[in-house]
Write an enzyme that holds these catalytic residues in place. Sequence first.
Site, PDB file in Angstrom:
ATOM      1  N   PRO A 235       0.830  -1.201   0.000  1.00 41.20           N
ATOM      2  CA  PRO A 235       0.000   0.000   0.000  1.00 41.20           C
ATOM      3  C   PRO A 235       0.869   1.256   0.000  1.00 41.20           C
ATOM      4  CG  PRO A 235      -0.829  -1.592   1.579  1.00 41.20           C
ATOM      5  CD  PRO A 235       0.492  -2.116   1.095  1.00 41.20           C
ATOM      6  N   GLU A 236       0.567   2.178  -0.910  1.00 43.72           N
ATOM      7  CA  GLU A 236       1.317   3.415  -1.015  1.00 43.72           C
ATOM      8  C   GLU A 236       0.468   4.561  -0.472  1.00 43.72           C
ATOM      9  OE1 GLU A 236       2.891   3.803  -4.976  1.00 43.72           O
ATOM     10  OE2 GLU A 236       3.693   1.765  -4.978  1.00 43.72           O
TER      11      GLU A 236
END
Length: 271
Positions: free
Chosen positions: A2-3
């Site tokens: 997840p960014e």
Amino acid sequence: MPELPEVETTCRGIGRVLTGRIASGCIVRNAAMRLPVPPDLSGRVAGRRLEAVERRAKYLLLRFGDGIVIVHLGMSGSLRVVPADAPPGPHDHVDIVFGAEALRLRDPRRFGLVVWHEGEPATHPLLASLGVEPLGADFDGEWLFAATRGASTPIKLFLMNAHRVVGVGNIYASESLFRARIHPLTPAGQLGRPRCARLATTVRETLVAAIAAGGSTLRDFVGGDGRAGYFQQQYFVYGRDGESCRVCGATIRRALVGQRSTFWCPRCQRR
């Protein structure tokens, strides 16, 4: 992993539901995360009001008065609001309970973390050396131009260096560089003011568009409301090697840069 858009989507989703609620405790089913979950976490949060849910880089900050629960989703984690009596799955390691609902961390690889910190977030070792926020007022073309002077590292790796700029991971660095028409292997120090201004703008625009789309669905990621993101449907280059460029029709290329897959259009993006 997840960014920034995925973490921001989660932040906003759980903030809307849980801000102002009083925690009744914490259930830790598996404390063996990247950092051990504090054994006294339940006692720390019980009876405290969740005053705000914030994001710093890829960390979620749950503010309980003078204490903060810092959460990182690791490689494939998710944080969502569920009924407190919902049966946990094998990878549901931590619940912060708010009456009839719980904030549940699911992390199949256990690379995430849940820790307690008293004081300002910037004083915690995990956050102390982080760089500028790409959605903040400090990040613009002039900052990028000054920060890249003398830098020989490829601009894509510069954008992904969390000590320089936070939260711009592999996907969004690739997409931002395409939108700016900059080749990812261009030495950062070779960018002049016009290209730095254009790149700062496209980084912001790409992240804002991804947040509006709920982020990208990667492996097990879903937002705080349990819904998947769909920004991957808008990719210009990421994961599209061998396919035709949506703009010019050239074949998208791929190479390993800094041990990460890097994608670009050889016609649209020049050094």
